[in-house]
Motif scaffolding. Structure first.
Motif, PDB file in Angstrom:
ATOM      1  N   TRP A  79       0.898  -1.293  -0.216  1.00  0.00           N
ATOM      2  CA  TRP A  79       0.014   0.065   0.012  1.00  0.00           C
ATOM      3  C   TRP A  79       0.738   1.425   0.084  1.00  0.00           C
ATOM      4  CZ3 TRP A  79       0.994   3.265   4.143  1.00  0.00           C
ATOM      5  CH2 TRP A  79       1.492   2.437   5.372  1.00  0.00           C
ATOM      6  N   GLY A  80       1.994   1.248   0.233  1.00  0.00           N
ATOM      7  CA  GLY A  80       2.974   2.327   0.366  1.00  0.00           C
ATOM      8  C   GLY A  80       3.271   3.153  -1.011  1.00  0.00           C
ATOM      9  N   SER A  81       3.457   4.330  -0.993  1.00  0.00           N
ATOM     10  CA  SER A  81       3.674   5.069  -2.082  1.00  0.00           C
ATOM     11  C   SER A  81       5.132   4.662  -2.786  1.00  0.00           C
ATOM     12  CB  SER A  81       3.557   6.532  -1.912  1.00  0.00           C
ATOM     13  OG  SER A  81       4.731   7.010  -1.115  1.00  0.00           O
ATOM     14  N   ARG A  82       5.341   5.325  -3.790  1.00  0.00           N
ATOM     15  CA  ARG A  82       6.799   4.917  -4.418  1.00  0.00           C
ATOM     16  C   ARG A  82       7.728   5.559  -3.575  1.00  0.00           C
ATOM     17  NH1 ARG A  82       5.904   6.760 -10.347  1.00  0.00           N
ATOM     18  NH2 ARG A  82       4.090   5.463 -10.409  1.00  0.00           N
ATOM     19  N   THR A  83       7.463   6.743  -3.018  1.00  0.00           N
ATOM     20  CA  THR A  83       8.557   7.524  -2.418  1.00  0.00           C
ATOM     21  C   THR A  83       8.788   6.657  -1.037  1.00  0.00           C
ATOM     22  OG1 THR A  83       7.709   9.567  -3.191  1.00  0.00           O
ATOM     23  CG2 THR A  83       9.033   9.859  -1.132  1.00  0.00           C
ATOM     24  N   LEU A  88      12.345   3.300   2.183  1.00  0.00           N
ATOM     25  CA  LEU A  88      12.411   1.929   2.900  1.00  0.00           C
ATOM     26  C   LEU A  88      13.621   1.196   2.439  1.00  0.00           C
ATOM     27  CD1 LEU A  88       9.033   1.259   4.527  1.00  0.00           C
ATOM     28  CD2 LEU A  88      10.883   1.835   5.736  1.00  0.00           C
ATOM     29  N   ALA A  89      13.559   0.989   1.019  1.00  0.00           N
ATOM     30  CA  ALA A  89      14.424   0.327   0.399  1.00  0.00           C
ATOM     31  C   ALA A  89      15.823   0.574   0.570  1.00  0.00           C
ATOM     32  CB  ALA A  89      14.223   0.251  -1.219  1.00  0.00           C
ATOM     33  N   LEU A 129      19.885   9.233   3.076  1.00  0.00           N
ATOM     34  CA  LEU A 129      18.761   9.761   1.957  1.00  0.00           C
ATOM     35  C   LEU A 129      17.402   9.003   2.009  1.00  0.00           C
ATOM     36  CD1 LEU A 129      20.969   9.625  -1.379  1.00  0.00           C
ATOM     37  CD2 LEU A 129      20.148  11.667   0.023  1.00  0.00           C
ATOM     38  N   GLY A 130      17.704   7.827   2.674  1.00  0.00           N
ATOM     39  CA  GLY A 130      16.379   7.130   2.860  1.00  0.00           C
ATOM     40  C   GLY A 130      15.705   7.609   4.025  1.00  0.00           C
ATOM     41  N   GLY A 131      16.271   8.050   5.181  1.00  0.00           N
ATOM     42  CA  GLY A 131      15.719   8.543   6.342  1.00  0.00           C
ATOM     43  C   GLY A 131      15.090   9.849   5.815  1.00  0.00           C
ATOM     44  N   GLU A 142      -1.998  10.393   3.817  1.00  0.00           N
ATOM     45  CA  GLU A 142      -2.364   9.028   3.257  1.00  0.00           C
ATOM     46  C   GLU A 142      -1.167   8.044   3.330  1.00  0.00           C
ATOM     47  OE1 GLU A 142      -1.411  11.661  -0.369  1.00  0.00           O
ATOM     48  OE2 GLU A 142      -2.562  11.550   1.323  1.00  0.00           O
ATOM     49  N   GLU A 143      -0.011   8.417   3.386  1.00  0.00           N
ATOM     50  CA  GLU A 143       1.169   7.478   3.613  1.00  0.00           C
ATOM     51  C   GLU A 143       1.386   7.103   4.947  1.00  0.00           C
ATOM     52  OE1 GLU A 143       4.547   8.007   1.296  1.00  0.00           O
ATOM     53  OE2 GLU A 143       3.510   9.655   0.057  1.00  0.00           O
TER      54      GLU A 143
END
Length: 159
Positions: A79-83, A88-89, A129-131, A142-143
């Motif tokens: 359900w998460g957005s691409r961002t 997280l990746a 950067l991920g953080g 909504e995220e």
């Protein structure tokens, strides 16, 4: 699936850069501008925190945190957005690379140096950067939670 590939790519590129730094980087380093290539080692975690702790403790703690990130990424994926998934990746890929490096000999290899900041590596860059992406994605309401589930057709609701 793309998030898994991104995490794997982050870990692979960083681990390859570490291998290069360990075998090819001259002892005096290489000046490249704002970020020089200088070999360094860290037995602790961020900013050498826990450097005096037993290696096994540091490995177990970082492995537990990495597993938690992996679970969060897996749960958010549907359900998460691409961002959010990209954030997280990046964090997961960096955490895995640092963990794998630490499991070999109890230390993390660093190779990027600014002169005004502790020496770091590409995995650390990915984590930061991920953080930052994670924080920025939180601004969107909504995220923050999975989509609601329609329970009107559940077994309890039918007669």
């Amino acid at each position: 699936m793309i998030a898994i590939l991104l995490a794997a790519a982050v870990a692979a590129v960083d681990l390859a850069a570490r291998a290069w730094a360990k075998t090819r980087l001259p002892p005096e380093g290489i000046e490249t501008g704002p970020v020089d290539l200088v070999l360094g080692y860290n037995s602790g975690v961020a900013f050498s925190l826990g450097a005096d702790a037993p290696t096994a403790v540091v490995v177990v703690v970082t492995a537990t945190i990495t597993a938690g990130i992996a679970v969060a990424a897996w749960r958010v994926a549907p359900w998460g957005s691409r961002t959010l998934r990209a954030a997280l990746a990046l964090v997961l890929g960096g955490a895995v690379a640092n963990l794998l490096d630490r499991c070999r000999d109890g230390i993390v290899t660093d190779y990027l140096h600014t002169g005004w900041w502790p020496t770091f590596n590409l995995a650390d860059v990915a984590i930061v950067l991920g953080g930052a992406l994670l924080v920025s994605s939180m601004w969107s309401r909504e995220e923050l939670s999975p989509p609601s589930v329609d329970r009107s057709h559940s077994a309890e609701g039918s007669a």
